[in-house]
Design a protein around this motif. Sequence first.
Motif, mmCIF file in Angstrom:
data_model
loop_
_atom_site.group_PDB
_atom_site.id
_atom_site.type_symbol
_atom_site.label_atom_id
_atom_site.label_comp_id
_atom_site.label_asym_id
_atom_site.label_seq_id
_atom_site.Cartn_x
_atom_site.Cartn_y
_atom_site.Cartn_z
ATOM 1 N N ASP A 76 54.471 -13.361 55.554
ATOM 2 C CA ASP A 76 55.491 -12.676 54.757
ATOM 3 C C ASP A 76 56.810 -12.591 55.518
ATOM 4 O O ASP A 76 57.878 -12.863 54.966
ATOM 5 N N ALA A 77 56.730 -12.201 56.787
ATOM 6 C CA ALA A 77 57.947 -12.085 57.600
ATOM 7 C C ALA A 77 58.601 -13.451 57.801
ATOM 8 O O ALA A 77 59.835 -13.561 57.778
ATOM 9 N N LEU A 78 57.793 -14.487 57.977
ATOM 10 C CA LEU A 78 58.350 -15.832 58.133
ATOM 11 C C LEU A 78 59.069 -16.295 56.874
ATOM 12 O O LEU A 78 60.144 -16.881 56.956
ATOM 13 N N HIS A 79 58.480 -16.026 55.720
ATOM 14 C CA HIS A 79 59.113 -16.428 54.464
ATOM 15 C C HIS A 79 60.449 -15.723 54.261
ATOM 16 O O HIS A 79 61.375 -16.299 53.704
ATOM 17 N N ARG A 80 60.529 -14.489 54.733
ATOM 18 C CA ARG A 80 61.780 -13.736 54.618
ATOM 19 C C ARG A 80 62.692 -13.957 55.819
ATOM 20 O O ARG A 80 63.814 -13.477 55.833
ATOM 21 N N GLU A 81 62.176 -14.689 56.836
ATOM 22 C CA GLU A 81 62.862 -14.859 58.115
ATOM 23 C C GLU A 81 63.285 -13.502 58.670
ATOM 24 O O GLU A 81 64.377 -13.306 59.180
ATOM 25 N N ASP A 82 62.349 -12.561 58.573
ATOM 26 C CA ASP A 82 62.555 -11.188 59.036
ATOM 27 C C ASP A 82 62.098 -11.080 60.487
ATOM 28 O O ASP A 82 60.954 -10.772 60.779
ATOM 29 N N THR A 83 63.018 -11.341 61.394
ATOM 30 C CA THR A 83 62.659 -11.339 62.813
ATOM 31 C C THR A 83 62.324 -9.941 63.321
ATOM 32 O O THR A 83 61.559 -9.798 64.267
ATOM 33 N N GLU A 84 62.851 -8.916 62.687
ATOM 34 C CA GLU A 84 62.507 -7.539 63.088
ATOM 35 C C GLU A 84 61.022 -7.276 62.852
ATOM 36 O O GLU A 84 60.343 -6.703 63.690
ATOM 37 N N ALA A 85 60.515 -7.702 61.718
ATOM 38 C CA ALA A 85 59.095 -7.509 61.409
ATOM 39 C C ALA A 85 58.221 -8.312 62.365
ATOM 40 O O ALA A 85 57.160 -7.856 62.772
ATOM 41 N N LEU A 86 58.692 -9.497 62.752
ATOM 42 C CA LEU A 86 57.923 -10.329 63.669
ATOM 43 C C LEU A 86 57.873 -9.740 65.079
ATOM 44 O O LEU A 86 56.955 -10.029 65.837
ATOM 45 N N ARG A 87 58.843 -8.912 65.411
ATOM 46 C CA ARG A 87 58.870 -8.278 66.735
ATOM 47 C C ARG A 87 58.090 -6.972 66.763
ATOM 48 O O ARG A 87 57.941 -6.372 67.822
ATOM 49 N N HIS A 88 57.593 -6.534 65.631
ATOM 50 C CA HIS A 88 56.914 -5.242 65.581
ATOM 51 C C HIS A 88 55.689 -5.258 66.494
ATOM 52 O O HIS A 88 54.856 -6.159 66.416
ATOM 53 N N PRO A 89 55.569 -4.255 67.361
ATOM 54 C CA PRO A 89 54.469 -4.227 68.334
ATOM 55 C C PRO A 89 53.074 -4.215 67.704
ATOM 56 O O PRO A 89 52.117 -4.674 68.323
ATOM 57 N N SER A 90 52.956 -3.721 66.491
ATOM 58 C CA SER A 90 51.625 -3.638 65.875
ATOM 59 C C SER A 90 51.000 -5.021 65.676
ATOM 60 O O SER A 90 49.782 -5.164 65.749
ATOM 61 N N LEU A 91 51.810 -6.033 65.439
ATOM 62 C CA LEU A 91 51.274 -7.385 65.281
ATOM 63 C C LEU A 91 50.624 -7.859 66.577
ATOM 64 O O LEU A 91 49.496 -8.332 66.586
ATOM 65 N N ARG A 92 51.347 -7.710 67.674
ATOM 66 C CA ARG A 92 50.806 -8.138 68.970
ATOM 67 C C ARG A 92 49.604 -7.287 69.375
ATOM 68 O O ARG A 92 48.633 -7.801 69.926
ATOM 69 N N GLU A 93 49.664 -5.989 69.088
ATOM 70 C CA GLU A 93 48.552 -5.100 69.446
ATOM 71 C C GLU A 93 47.280 -5.471 68.690
ATOM 72 O O GLU A 93 46.196 -5.520 69.267
ATOM 73 N N THR A 94 47.415 -5.742 67.407
ATOM 74 C CA THR A 94 46.252 -6.131 66.610
ATOM 75 C C THR A 94 45.682 -7.453 67.104
ATOM 76 O O THR A 94 44.464 -7.601 67.241
ATOM 77 N N LEU A 95 46.555 -8.408 67.405
ATOM 78 C CA LEU A 95 46.082 -9.685 67.928
ATOM 79 C C LEU A 95 45.356 -9.500 69.254
ATOM 80 O O LEU A 95 44.301 -10.088 69.479
ATOM 81 N N ALA A 96 45.904 -8.667 70.116
ATOM 82 C CA ALA A 96 45.278 -8.441 71.427
ATOM 83 C C ALA A 96 43.911 -7.774 71.277
ATOM 84 O O ALA A 96 42.941 -8.170 71.946
ATOM 85 N N GLN A 97 43.814 -6.800 70.397
ATOM 86 C CA GLN A 97 42.535 -6.111 70.182
ATOM 87 C C GLN A 97 41.482 -7.076 69.653
ATOM 88 O O GLN A 97 40.338 -7.087 70.120
ATOM 89 N N ARG A 98 41.844 -7.852 68.677
ATOM 90 C CA ARG A 98 40.890 -8.790 68.080
ATOM 91 C C ARG A 98 40.544 -9.899 69.068
ATOM 92 O O ARG A 98 39.414 -10.375 69.104
ATOM 93 N N ASN A 99 41.501 -10.279 69.879
ATOM 94 C CA ASN A 99 41.249 -11.305 70.872
ATOM 95 C C ASN A 99 40.200 -10.834 71.878
ATOM 96 O O ASN A 99 39.319 -11.602 72.270
ATOM 97 N N GLU A 100 40.273 -9.578 72.267
ATOM 98 C CA GLU A 100 39.275 -9.020 73.186
ATOM 99 C C GLU A 100 37.880 -9.075 72.563
ATOM 100 O O GLU A 100 36.902 -9.421 73.238
ATOM 101 N N GLN A 101 37.783 -8.730 71.299
ATOM 102 C CA GLN A 101 36.492 -8.779 70.608
ATOM 103 C C GLN A 101 35.965 -10.206 70.519
ATOM 104 O O GLN A 101 34.780 -10.452 70.706
#
Length: 92
Positions: free
Chosen positions: A42-67
């Motif tokens: 969604d953020a890519l389609h809107r080219e919304d770089t603020e949404a792409l920088r949101h820490p929750s995206l990286r945090e969720t990826l890191a948590q799932r990566n650990e699992q």
Amino acid sequence: MQDKLNELRDTLSELQRELRDVDQLDDETKSHLEGVMESINDALHREDTEALRHPSLRETLAQRNEQIEESSYPNLTKVLTNLADILGNSGL
């Protein structure tokens, strides 16, 4: 910046392919990863770089990566790490 967005799109496509190939990933992890992918798309389609920088995206990826690391899916782990790195270090 367009190069970074394209790199992010490519990595996201790679993640989608890996998720299709993983057959024994638990439903919760898969659901969370699909949600993150949808948010990034969604953020890519809107080219919304603020949404792409949101820490929750990286945090969720890191948590799932650990699992996933515990489940022995090296290709999926690699893609998640790449995606988190792009989001964290790209300067979008």
